[in-house]
Design a protein around this motif. Structure first.
Motif, PDB file in Angstrom:
ATOM      1  N   PRO A  40      33.877  59.976  26.097  1.00  0.00           N
ATOM      2  CA  PRO A  40      33.337  59.009  27.070  1.00  0.00           C
ATOM      3  C   PRO A  40      32.088  58.269  26.599  1.00  0.00           C
ATOM      4  O   PRO A  40      31.764  57.209  27.136  1.00  0.00           O
ATOM      5  CB  PRO A  40      33.047  59.868  28.299  1.00  0.00           C
ATOM      6  CG  PRO A  40      32.880  61.253  27.768  1.00  0.00           C
ATOM      7  CD  PRO A  40      33.780  61.351  26.576  1.00  0.00           C
ATOM      8  N   ASP A  41      31.391  58.788  25.602  1.00  0.00           N
ATOM      9  CA  ASP A  41      30.181  58.124  25.123  1.00  0.00           C
ATOM     10  C   ASP A  41      30.453  57.098  24.035  1.00  0.00           C
ATOM     11  O   ASP A  41      29.518  56.450  23.546  1.00  0.00           O
ATOM     12  CB  ASP A  41      29.173  59.152  24.603  1.00  0.00           C
ATOM     13  CG  ASP A  41      28.656  60.057  25.719  1.00  0.00           C
ATOM     14  OD1 ASP A  41      28.626  59.599  26.884  1.00  0.00           O
ATOM     15  OD2 ASP A  41      28.300  61.209  25.432  1.00  0.00           O
ATOM     16  N   ALA A  42      31.705  56.944  23.639  1.00  0.00           N
ATOM     17  CA  ALA A  42      32.074  55.993  22.590  1.00  0.00           C
ATOM     18  C   ALA A  42      32.933  54.877  23.173  1.00  0.00           C
ATOM     19  O   ALA A  42      33.632  55.064  24.166  1.00  0.00           O
ATOM     20  CB  ALA A  42      32.840  56.705  21.479  1.00  0.00           C
ATOM     21  N   VAL A  43      32.878  53.727  22.540  1.00  0.00           N
ATOM     22  CA  VAL A  43      33.800  52.636  22.843  1.00  0.00           C
ATOM     23  C   VAL A  43      35.030  52.885  21.981  1.00  0.00           C
ATOM     24  O   VAL A  43      34.915  53.113  20.779  1.00  0.00           O
ATOM     25  CB  VAL A  43      33.171  51.266  22.506  1.00  0.00           C
ATOM     26  CG1 VAL A  43      34.180  50.152  22.686  1.00  0.00           C
ATOM     27  CG2 VAL A  43      31.932  51.038  23.345  1.00  0.00           C
ATOM     28  N   GLU A  80      27.794  48.216  20.556  1.00  0.00           N
ATOM     29  CA  GLU A  80      28.781  49.127  21.141  1.00  0.00           C
ATOM     30  C   GLU A  80      28.974  50.383  20.288  1.00  0.00           C
ATOM     31  O   GLU A  80      30.085  50.871  20.127  1.00  0.00           O
ATOM     32  CB  GLU A  80      30.116  48.396  21.307  1.00  0.00           C
ATOM     33  CG  GLU A  80      30.025  47.227  22.263  1.00  0.00           C
ATOM     34  CD  GLU A  80      31.336  46.479  22.406  1.00  0.00           C
ATOM     35  OE1 GLU A  80      32.166  46.505  21.476  1.00  0.00           O
ATOM     36  OE2 GLU A  80      31.538  45.872  23.469  1.00  0.00           O
ATOM     37  N   LEU A  81      27.879  50.880  19.739  1.00  0.00           N
ATOM     38  CA  LEU A  81      27.964  52.091  18.921  1.00  0.00           C
ATOM     39  C   LEU A  81      27.721  53.315  19.778  1.00  0.00           C
ATOM     40  O   LEU A  81      26.898  53.257  20.694  1.00  0.00           O
ATOM     41  CB  LEU A  81      26.938  52.028  17.787  1.00  0.00           C
ATOM     42  CG  LEU A  81      27.140  50.900  16.790  1.00  0.00           C
ATOM     43  CD1 LEU A  81      26.020  50.912  15.760  1.00  0.00           C
ATOM     44  CD2 LEU A  81      28.492  50.974  16.107  1.00  0.00           C
ATOM     45  N   PRO A  82      28.397  54.394  19.536  1.00  0.00           N
ATOM     46  CA  PRO A  82      29.461  54.543  18.547  1.00  0.00           C
ATOM     47  C   PRO A  82      30.771  53.923  19.028  1.00  0.00           C
ATOM     48  O   PRO A  82      31.033  53.838  20.225  1.00  0.00           O
ATOM     49  CB  PRO A  82      29.602  56.052  18.397  1.00  0.00           C
ATOM     50  CG  PRO A  82      29.197  56.597  19.720  1.00  0.00           C
ATOM     51  CD  PRO A  82      28.132  55.663  20.234  1.00  0.00           C
ATOM     52  N   THR A  83      31.564  53.497  18.067  1.00  0.00           N
ATOM     53  CA  THR A  83      32.880  52.928  18.337  1.00  0.00           C
ATOM     54  C   THR A  83      33.926  53.704  17.544  1.00  0.00           C
ATOM     55  O   THR A  83      33.693  54.046  16.383  1.00  0.00           O
ATOM     56  CB  THR A  83      32.931  51.434  17.947  1.00  0.00           C
ATOM     57  OG1 THR A  83      32.122  50.696  18.857  1.00  0.00           O
ATOM     58  CG2 THR A  83      34.342  50.890  17.987  1.00  0.00           C
ATOM     59  N   ILE A  84      35.050  53.951  18.185  1.00  0.00           N
ATOM     60  CA  ILE A  84      36.211  54.558  17.529  1.00  0.00           C
ATOM     61  C   ILE A  84      37.302  53.496  17.513  1.00  0.00           C
ATOM     62  O   ILE A  84      37.696  52.993  18.561  1.00  0.00           O
ATOM     63  CB  ILE A  84      36.696  55.814  18.281  1.00  0.00           C
ATOM     64  CG1 ILE A  84      35.588  56.852  18.350  1.00  0.00           C
ATOM     65  CG2 ILE A  84      37.957  56.382  17.619  1.00  0.00           C
ATOM     66  CD1 ILE A  84      35.898  58.017  19.294  1.00  0.00           C
ATOM     67  N   GLN A  85      37.753  53.149  16.310  1.00  0.00           N
ATOM     68  CA  GLN A  85      38.802  52.144  16.157  1.00  0.00           C
ATOM     69  C   GLN A  85      40.105  52.838  15.770  1.00  0.00           C
ATOM     70  O   GLN A  85      40.159  53.571  14.781  1.00  0.00           O
ATOM     71  CB  GLN A  85      38.414  51.134  15.085  1.00  0.00           C
ATOM     72  CG  GLN A  85      39.447  50.059  14.847  1.00  0.00           C
ATOM     73  CD  GLN A  85      39.106  49.195  13.656  1.00  0.00           C
ATOM     74  OE1 GLN A  85      38.447  49.630  12.723  1.00  0.00           O
ATOM     75  NE2 GLN A  85      39.574  47.957  13.689  1.00  0.00           N
ATOM     76  N   ILE A  86      41.158  52.598  16.545  1.00  0.00           N
ATOM     77  CA  ILE A  86      42.460  53.221  16.313  1.00  0.00           C
ATOM     78  C   ILE A  86      43.468  52.122  16.019  1.00  0.00           C
ATOM     79  O   ILE A  86      43.665  51.227  16.844  1.00  0.00           O
ATOM     80  CB  ILE A  86      42.896  54.044  17.537  1.00  0.00           C
ATOM     81  CG1 ILE A  86      41.875  55.154  17.793  1.00  0.00           C
ATOM     82  CG2 ILE A  86      44.305  54.604  17.339  1.00  0.00           C
ATOM     83  CD1 ILE A  86      42.126  55.952  19.053  1.00  0.00           C
TER      84      ILE A  86
END
Length: 130
Positions: free
Chosen positions: A20-23, A35-41
């Motif tokens: 929930p703390d990541a975009v 928008e850090l931290p960001t997880i890109q999938i």
């Protein structure tokens, strides 16, 4: 004919709830530093299916964070999520069977030196809920 799963949408939905703390997103834009931290999938070319029901998409997951330690820590958490928590799980639309890591999370270059990127590549064996 194998019924394909939109694995990006499935994993983004699940990762948003899990982190929930990541975009969590599939594409990056110009707001990344805000928008850090960001997880890109992203699903990448490759993978396959059994011609019946089971597919095996290949997914690249990149983590972007302000510092190298933060990026490595979050990438490790994502790695454990994919290889341990996702395995054998079900949502309203998708059953995820076996998962595996094809390329361990490692520092990946990124043109903006104000952040750090760590990424890994995974295989996800899945099929639609029937």
């Amino acid at each position: 004919m194998t019924a394909l799963v939109d694995i990006e949408l499935e994993l983004i939905s699940r990762a948003t709830a899990r982190f929930p703390d990541a975009v969590v997103r599939d594409e990056l834009d110009n707001r990344l530093l805000n928008e850090l931290p960001t997880i890109q999938i992203e699903q990448i070319p490759g993978g396959g299916d059994d011609g019946l029901l089971l597919s095996r998409p290949i997914v690249d997951i990149n983590v972007y964070a302000a510092t190298r330690p933060d990026a490595i820590t979050l990438a490790r958490e994502v790695h454990d999520w994919v290889t341990r928590e996702l395995r054998g799980s079900t949502s309203d639309s998708t059953v995820i069977g076996r998962t595996g890591c094809l390329s361990l999370p490692a520092i990946r270059p990124y043109e903006n030196t104000s952040l750090r990127r760590v990424g890994g590549t995974y295989e996800i064996f899945c099929h639609p809920v029937s």
